[in-house]
Design a protein around this motif. Structure first.
Motif, PDB file in Angstrom:
ATOM      1  N   PRO A 197      25.281 -10.770   2.897  1.00  0.00           N
ATOM      2  CA  PRO A 197      24.115 -10.229   2.073  1.00  0.00           C
ATOM      3  C   PRO A 197      23.076 -11.169   1.851  1.00  0.00           C
ATOM      4  O   PRO A 197      21.792 -10.564   1.831  1.00  0.00           O
ATOM      5  CB  PRO A 197      24.910  -9.845   0.794  1.00  0.00           C
ATOM      6  CG  PRO A 197      26.327  -9.624   1.050  1.00  0.00           C
ATOM      7  CD  PRO A 197      26.591 -10.764   2.377  1.00  0.00           C
ATOM      8  N   LEU A 198      23.201 -12.444   1.886  1.00  0.00           N
ATOM      9  CA  LEU A 198      22.017 -13.278   1.546  1.00  0.00           C
ATOM     10  C   LEU A 198      20.969 -13.353   2.891  1.00  0.00           C
ATOM     11  O   LEU A 198      19.788 -13.939   2.561  1.00  0.00           O
ATOM     12  CB  LEU A 198      22.566 -14.606   1.055  1.00  0.00           C
ATOM     13  CG  LEU A 198      23.304 -14.715  -0.031  1.00  0.00           C
ATOM     14  CD1 LEU A 198      23.642 -16.286  -0.579  1.00  0.00           C
ATOM     15  CD2 LEU A 198      22.690 -14.230  -1.026  1.00  0.00           C
ATOM     16  N   ALA A 199      21.556 -12.725   3.865  1.00  0.00           N
ATOM     17  CA  ALA A 199      20.758 -12.891   4.908  1.00  0.00           C
ATOM     18  C   ALA A 199      19.956 -11.243   5.258  1.00  0.00           C
ATOM     19  O   ALA A 199      19.274 -11.115   6.178  1.00  0.00           O
ATOM     20  CB  ALA A 199      21.537 -12.940   6.371  1.00  0.00           C
ATOM     21  N   TRP A 200      20.328 -10.502   4.309  1.00  0.00           N
ATOM     22  CA  TRP A 200      19.662  -9.161   4.517  1.00  0.00           C
ATOM     23  C   TRP A 200      18.268  -9.138   4.003  1.00  0.00           C
ATOM     24  O   TRP A 200      17.665 -10.056   3.430  1.00  0.00           O
ATOM     25  CB  TRP A 200      20.251  -8.083   3.453  1.00  0.00           C
ATOM     26  CG  TRP A 200      21.764  -7.830   3.637  1.00  0.00           C
ATOM     27  CD1 TRP A 200      22.495  -7.994   4.696  1.00  0.00           C
ATOM     28  CD2 TRP A 200      22.617  -6.974   2.703  1.00  0.00           C
ATOM     29  NE1 TRP A 200      23.656  -7.583   4.603  1.00  0.00           N
ATOM     30  CE2 TRP A 200      23.872  -7.248   3.504  1.00  0.00           C
ATOM     31  CE3 TRP A 200      22.598  -6.591   1.741  1.00  0.00           C
ATOM     32  CZ2 TRP A 200      24.991  -6.486   2.905  1.00  0.00           C
ATOM     33  CZ3 TRP A 200      23.504  -5.873   1.008  1.00  0.00           C
ATOM     34  CH2 TRP A 200      24.649  -5.929   1.568  1.00  0.00           C
ATOM     35  N   THR A 201      17.349  -8.255   4.771  1.00  0.00           N
ATOM     36  CA  THR A 201      16.010  -8.240   4.407  1.00  0.00           C
ATOM     37  C   THR A 201      15.459  -7.226   3.414  1.00  0.00           C
ATOM     38  O   THR A 201      15.836  -5.935   3.217  1.00  0.00           O
ATOM     39  CB  THR A 201      15.335  -7.729   5.706  1.00  0.00           C
ATOM     40  OG1 THR A 201      15.432  -8.719   6.771  1.00  0.00           O
ATOM     41  CG2 THR A 201      13.710  -7.652   5.663  1.00  0.00           C
ATOM     42  N   PRO A 202      14.887  -7.602   2.240  1.00  0.00           N
ATOM     43  CA  PRO A 202      14.327  -6.896   1.337  1.00  0.00           C
ATOM     44  C   PRO A 202      13.326  -5.873   1.692  1.00  0.00           C
ATOM     45  O   PRO A 202      12.672  -6.118   2.432  1.00  0.00           O
ATOM     46  CB  PRO A 202      13.817  -7.957   0.512  1.00  0.00           C
ATOM     47  CG  PRO A 202      14.360  -8.913   0.595  1.00  0.00           C
ATOM     48  CD  PRO A 202      14.362  -9.043   2.080  1.00  0.00           C
ATOM     49  N   VAL A 203      13.636  -4.624   1.269  1.00  0.00           N
ATOM     50  CA  VAL A 203      12.480  -3.482   1.392  1.00  0.00           C
ATOM     51  C   VAL A 203      11.808  -3.141   0.304  1.00  0.00           C
ATOM     52  O   VAL A 203      12.344  -2.695  -0.806  1.00  0.00           O
ATOM     53  CB  VAL A 203      13.291  -2.172   2.022  1.00  0.00           C
ATOM     54  CG1 VAL A 203      12.289  -1.175   2.151  1.00  0.00           C
ATOM     55  CG2 VAL A 203      14.149  -2.519   3.252  1.00  0.00           C
ATOM     56  N   PRO A 204      10.524  -3.178   0.394  1.00  0.00           N
ATOM     57  CA  PRO A 204       9.567  -3.071  -0.916  1.00  0.00           C
ATOM     58  C   PRO A 204       9.781  -1.658  -1.528  1.00  0.00           C
ATOM     59  O   PRO A 204       9.862  -0.751  -0.748  1.00  0.00           O
ATOM     60  CB  PRO A 204       8.189  -3.656  -0.681  1.00  0.00           C
ATOM     61  CG  PRO A 204       8.234  -3.411   0.812  1.00  0.00           C
ATOM     62  CD  PRO A 204       9.568  -3.807   1.313  1.00  0.00           C
ATOM     63  N   GLN A 205       9.391  -1.598  -2.632  1.00  0.00           N
ATOM     64  CA  GLN A 205       9.365  -0.345  -3.130  1.00  0.00           C
ATOM     65  C   GLN A 205       7.934   0.422  -2.714  1.00  0.00           C
ATOM     66  O   GLN A 205       7.034  -0.212  -2.430  1.00  0.00           O
ATOM     67  CB  GLN A 205       9.170  -0.480  -4.781  1.00  0.00           C
ATOM     68  CG  GLN A 205       9.231   0.861  -5.784  1.00  0.00           C
ATOM     69  CD  GLN A 205       9.749   0.457  -7.087  1.00  0.00           C
ATOM     70  OE1 GLN A 205       9.314  -0.494  -7.660  1.00  0.00           O
ATOM     71  NE2 GLN A 205      10.448   1.300  -7.758  1.00  0.00           N
ATOM     72  N   ARG A 206       8.007   1.620  -2.645  1.00  0.00           N
ATOM     73  CA  ARG A 206       6.896   2.558  -2.110  1.00  0.00           C
ATOM     74  C   ARG A 206       6.565   3.575  -3.151  1.00  0.00           C
ATOM     75  O   ARG A 206       7.382   4.178  -3.715  1.00  0.00           O
ATOM     76  CB  ARG A 206       7.262   2.892  -0.784  1.00  0.00           C
ATOM     77  CG  ARG A 206       7.400   1.876   0.185  1.00  0.00           C
ATOM     78  CD  ARG A 206       7.202   2.115   1.716  1.00  0.00           C
ATOM     79  NE  ARG A 206       8.278   3.111   2.011  1.00  0.00           N
ATOM     80  CZ  ARG A 206       8.131   3.772   3.283  1.00  0.00           C
ATOM     81  NH1 ARG A 206       7.292   3.511   4.066  1.00  0.00           N
ATOM     82  NH2 ARG A 206       9.205   4.562   3.454  1.00  0.00           N
ATOM     83  N   LEU A 207       5.323   3.828  -3.269  1.00  0.00           N
ATOM     84  CA  LEU A 207       4.820   5.114  -3.814  1.00  0.00           C
ATOM     85  C   LEU A 207       3.982   5.960  -3.023  1.00  0.00           C
ATOM     86  O   LEU A 207       3.143   5.256  -2.231  1.00  0.00           O
ATOM     87  CB  LEU A 207       4.120   4.662  -5.165  1.00  0.00           C
ATOM     88  CG  LEU A 207       4.944   4.160  -6.374  1.00  0.00           C
ATOM     89  CD1 LEU A 207       4.074   3.883  -7.589  1.00  0.00           C
ATOM     90  CD2 LEU A 207       6.002   5.404  -6.728  1.00  0.00           C
ATOM     91  N   ARG A 208       4.044   7.328  -3.268  1.00  0.00           N
ATOM     92  CA  ARG A 208       2.972   7.944  -2.469  1.00  0.00           C
ATOM     93  C   ARG A 208       1.778   8.210  -3.181  1.00  0.00           C
ATOM     94  O   ARG A 208       1.618   8.277  -4.656  1.00  0.00           O
ATOM     95  CB  ARG A 208       3.624   9.617  -2.550  1.00  0.00           C
ATOM     96  CG  ARG A 208       2.755  10.508  -1.532  1.00  0.00           C
ATOM     97  CD  ARG A 208       3.353  12.044  -1.621  1.00  0.00           C
ATOM     98  NE  ARG A 208       3.234  12.434  -2.926  1.00  0.00           N
ATOM     99  CZ  ARG A 208       2.086  13.344  -3.274  1.00  0.00           C
ATOM    100  NH1 ARG A 208       0.947  13.133  -2.358  1.00  0.00           N
ATOM    101  NH2 ARG A 208       2.225  13.802  -4.424  1.00  0.00           N
ATOM    102  N   ILE A 209       0.662   7.826  -2.551  1.00  0.00           N
ATOM    103  CA  ILE A 209      -0.885   7.864  -2.847  1.00  0.00           C
ATOM    104  C   ILE A 209      -1.332   9.422  -2.696  1.00  0.00           C
ATOM    105  O   ILE A 209      -1.303   9.888  -1.527  1.00  0.00           O
ATOM    106  CB  ILE A 209      -1.796   7.002  -2.305  1.00  0.00           C
ATOM    107  CG1 ILE A 209      -0.992   5.709  -2.169  1.00  0.00           C
ATOM    108  CG2 ILE A 209      -2.849   7.186  -2.556  1.00  0.00           C
ATOM    109  CD1 ILE A 209      -0.730   5.001  -3.653  1.00  0.00           C
ATOM    110  N   PRO A 210      -1.544  10.021  -3.846  1.00  0.00           N
ATOM    111  CA  PRO A 210      -1.981  11.536  -3.947  1.00  0.00           C
ATOM    112  C   PRO A 210      -3.075  11.861  -2.806  1.00  0.00           C
ATOM    113  O   PRO A 210      -3.176  12.749  -2.383  1.00  0.00           O
ATOM    114  CB  PRO A 210      -2.179  11.896  -5.251  1.00  0.00           C
ATOM    115  CG  PRO A 210      -1.462  10.869  -5.989  1.00  0.00           C
ATOM    116  CD  PRO A 210      -1.234   9.669  -5.197  1.00  0.00           C
ATOM    117  N   ALA A 211      -4.248  10.979  -2.727  1.00  0.00           N
ATOM    118  CA  ALA A 211      -5.375  11.156  -2.143  1.00  0.00           C
ATOM    119  C   ALA A 211      -4.955  11.115  -0.730  1.00  0.00           C
ATOM    120  O   ALA A 211      -5.685  11.940   0.125  1.00  0.00           O
ATOM    121  CB  ALA A 211      -6.261  10.108  -2.392  1.00  0.00           C
ATOM    122  N   THR A 212      -4.059  10.609  -0.231  1.00  0.00           N
ATOM    123  CA  THR A 212      -3.842  10.392   1.217  1.00  0.00           C
ATOM    124  C   THR A 212      -2.539  10.967   1.722  1.00  0.00           C
ATOM    125  O   THR A 212      -2.097  11.212   2.750  1.00  0.00           O
ATOM    126  CB  THR A 212      -3.854   8.940   1.715  1.00  0.00           C
ATOM    127  OG1 THR A 212      -2.723   8.396   1.062  1.00  0.00           O
ATOM    128  CG2 THR A 212      -5.144   8.263   1.399  1.00  0.00           C
TER     129      THR A 212
END
Length: 329
Positions: A197-212
């Motif tokens: 697990p300490l070698a896993w790659t973090p995936v950042p949080q994402r939010l939808r941008i209403p304009a696009t």
């Protein structure tokens, strides 16, 4: 036809319009039938048959109109809950108990399975939310709280686990940032090769941008409100110290020191818990100011697994903060 205590003004108005239209339709048809009946009677005076259909239609239309008038009065009286200045959140009863004790003129409101209390603390109108633990509960209750109470500021507070060695039981971290650290991808490994697990790659949080319509990544999470941060750092913790720091959120409880140290290095986290980072994302999406306070309730560096009564410290601290916080514009 049903109106509940949470029916909106628009919904009530739509119900009223449909009812009134039905009433007018029946009134029109009933009146036409009655007029036709009278005309036929005039043309054929020797026919003395009573027709009940027009009378029934007229009575039905009057009932609809009466119901419509009542609905108009009800729709005009319907309002969303009164807007508040601050939505204060805690996941567990222990995390909100001291805040509810300080809430003046408290009134309880239940929306589905979620409980809210409104009242005042210091100069602020406040709604206190018992969110429940972790992602699904805290995000659902936050959206309900925003839609129902239109807060200017969200304060999320409660317990946490220390990730940094300088922290001890009852210390409080004020969130400079809050981040979701629970998303990872793992590298391919064959069966029998084990898991790292300490070698896993973090995936950042994402939010939808209403304009696009596109998803935007937030690898550093979401910043706490600067003005609230300044007030919080001047606020007294009755049971320990106060530091600015980074709060990490995931549906995890980590007490392995290697894992704890890895989280501190990888994300810059000072404490971990299950809600702040997710709620910060929602506040950002809605454009609402946000700050989080987390007391250390489990300190793995000191061998303290979990001390639930530490929640009292952050609740009392939150009351002090609200009393120190100037009126919100």
């Amino acid at each position: 036809m049903k109106i509940s205590s949470h029916t909106t003004l628009q919904e009530g108005t739509e119900l009223t319009e449909r009812t009134l239209l039905s009433g007018f339709r029946f009134l029109h048809v009933g009146s036409l039938q009655a007029a036709t009946s009278r005309a036929r009677s005039a043309q054929a005076p020797t026919l003395h048959v009573m027709r009940e259909e027009p009378e029934r239609d007229l009575l039905r239309s009057l009932r609809y109109l009466l119901c419509g008038c009542l609905l108009v009065a009800l729709a005009l009286s319907l309002r969303a809950a009164e807007a508040v200045d601050v939505l204060v959140q805690g996941a567990e009863n222990k995390e909100v108990a001291e805040i509810l004790d300080a809430l003046k003129d408290a009134k309880k409101i239940e929306i589905g399975p979620f409980s809210f209390w409104t009242g005042t603390i210091g100069p602020h109108k406040v709604a206190v939310s018992l969110t429940g633990q972790a992602l699904i509960n805290c995000t659902t209750s936050t959206i309900l709280g925003i839609e129902e109470f239109s807060p200017k500021l969200i304060v999320n507070q409660g317990t946490s686990g220390a990730q940094a060695p300088y922290l001890t039981l009852h210390d409080i971290i004020v969130g400079r940032r809050a981040i979701d650290y629970g998303n990872f991808t793992s590298p391919p490994r064959p069966a029998g090769a084990g898991s790292t697990p300490l070698a896993w790659t973090p995936v950042p949080q994402r939010l939808r941008i209403p304009a696009t319509g596109e998803l935007q990544s937030f690898p550093d999470g979401f910043a706490g409100d600067a003005a609230c941060l300044a007030v919080a750092l001047r606020t007294r913790n009755p049971m320990g110290r106060v530091f600015p720091g980074v709060i990490g959120s995931a549906h995890e409880v980590n007490l392995e020191l290697d894992r704890v140290q890895w989280s501190a290095r990888t994300f810059g986290m000072d404490v971990e818990e299950m809600e702040s980072g997710h709620i910060a994302a929602i506040a950002h999406a809605y454009g609402i100011r946000y700050i989080a306070f987390r007391v250390v309730s489990d300190a793995p560096y000191e061998g303290v697994p979990f001390y639930p009564m530490a929640a009292r410290a952050t609740a009392l601290y939150t009351v002090n903060f609200l009393e120190n916080l100037p009126p919100l514009p």
